[in-house]
Design a protein around this motif. Structure first.
Motif, PDB file in Angstrom:
ATOM      1  N   ASN A 147     -10.418   3.154  -3.219  1.00  0.00           N
ATOM      2  CA  ASN A 147      -9.121   2.843  -2.616  1.00  0.00           C
ATOM      3  C   ASN A 147      -8.193   2.163  -3.619  1.00  0.00           C
ATOM      4  N   SER A 150       0.931   5.657   0.247  1.00  0.00           N
ATOM      5  CA  SER A 150       0.279   6.936   0.509  1.00  0.00           C
ATOM      6  C   SER A 150       1.258   8.041   0.119  1.00  0.00           C
ATOM      7  N   GLN A 194       0.838  -1.192   0.000  1.00  0.00           N
ATOM      8  CA  GLN A 194       0.000   0.000   0.000  1.00  0.00           C
ATOM      9  C   GLN A 194       0.883   1.255   0.000  1.00  0.00           C
TER      10      GLN A 194
END
Length: 274
Positions: free
Chosen positions: A202, A163, A161
């Motif tokens: 997402n 960010s 993931q």
């Protein structure tokens, strides 16, 4: 209003014409700024294209360097507007339903969410801007020689993931630019279709982060125009450049008379001195 409630913007007569006619301020991305260092980061090459800014100064005193760099001494203007002059939009549940193509009864009983960009536009054009919702755009630029601020690390990884901390961009400039005494409005805008399930949103953001990591993502707009609130627009002040030519003077006078007759037109305090 006290002077500290105003900001100033040096620009050309041509740009003034567009601001007055469209009643808007144009935000350009960091990769279009005169300070080429601004778009650079420690880890992402093209992240600056998603950070849109409009640059102002809080220095009430006229600046010869600012006249020369951004307006010119003979055919420019300095615009004064109140801080945070942008129009607020009331977004009801019914408005959002229309944007999504739904037919529902507005159960909010007149309640609404205020934003500086209509939520219907965000939904229909497929982008997201946190500042549009928080309305927290204005930032005082910090001048520094700290490499960590001038070349920030934006990417945070947690397993597979990603960010991205866009908030580190647009707020810092090299010490050489201190004379600008700059304040700026900042909009982080990136493509994201909100008209889908949270899981899909997402997933799409993770794909956006991956494309950005490899330099393949493109900005949603080359610029973005923010509408000026009617009250702030009417309270505008326009200062003529110190050596304004007769033709440019007439153009500015006609523009104000046509598009903003309540605006104050002012002579430069440097007139006759340069």
């Amino acid at each position: 209003m006290e002077n500290n409630e105003y900001l100033y913007h040096y620009t050309s007569v041509e740009t003034l014409a567009l601001i007055l006619k469209n009643r808007s301020i144009r935000f350009n991305s960091l990769d279009k700024m005169d300070d080429l260092q601004e778009q650079e980061t420690y880890d992402l090459k093209n992240a600056g294209q998603f950070v849109y800014v409009s640059s102002w100064t809080d220095d009430e005193s006229e600046s010869i360097p600012m006249w020369n760099m951004y307006a010119s001494l003979d055919k420019g203007v300095r615009i004064r507007l109140s801080k945070n002059p942008f129009r607020l939009y009331n977004n009801t549940a019914e408005d959002l339903a229309k944007a999504k193509g739904l037919h529902i009864t507005d159960a909010s009983k007149g309640n609404s969410i205020q934003t500086i960009i209509p939520l219907a536009e965000i939904f229909s054009k497929g982008f997201i801007s946190i500042q549009a919702i928080t309305k927290d755009l204005l930032c005082k630029v910090e001048y520094t020689d700290e490499k960590e601020k001038l070349y920030p690390k934006l990417l945070l990884e947690n397993g597979n993931q990603f960010s991205i901390n866009f908030g580190k961009l647009g707020k810092y400039k090299n010490l050489h630019w201190q004379f600008q005494k700059e304040w700026r409005y900042i909009l982080n805008i990136y493509p994201l279709n909100l008209m889908q399930s949270p899981d899909k949103i997402n997933t799409d953001f993770q794909m956006f982060a991956n494309r950005l990591l490899f330099g393949a993502e493109k900005q949603p707009f080359s610029y973005y125009d923010m509408i000026i609130d009617d009250k702030a627009f009417a309270d505008m002040q326009v200062t003529l450049s110190p050596r304004i030519g007769a033709g440019s003077r007439v153009i500015v006078q006609d523009l104000i008379e046509k598009y903003n007759p309540t605006a104050e037109l002012k002579e430069s305090c440097l007139s006759g001195m340069l």
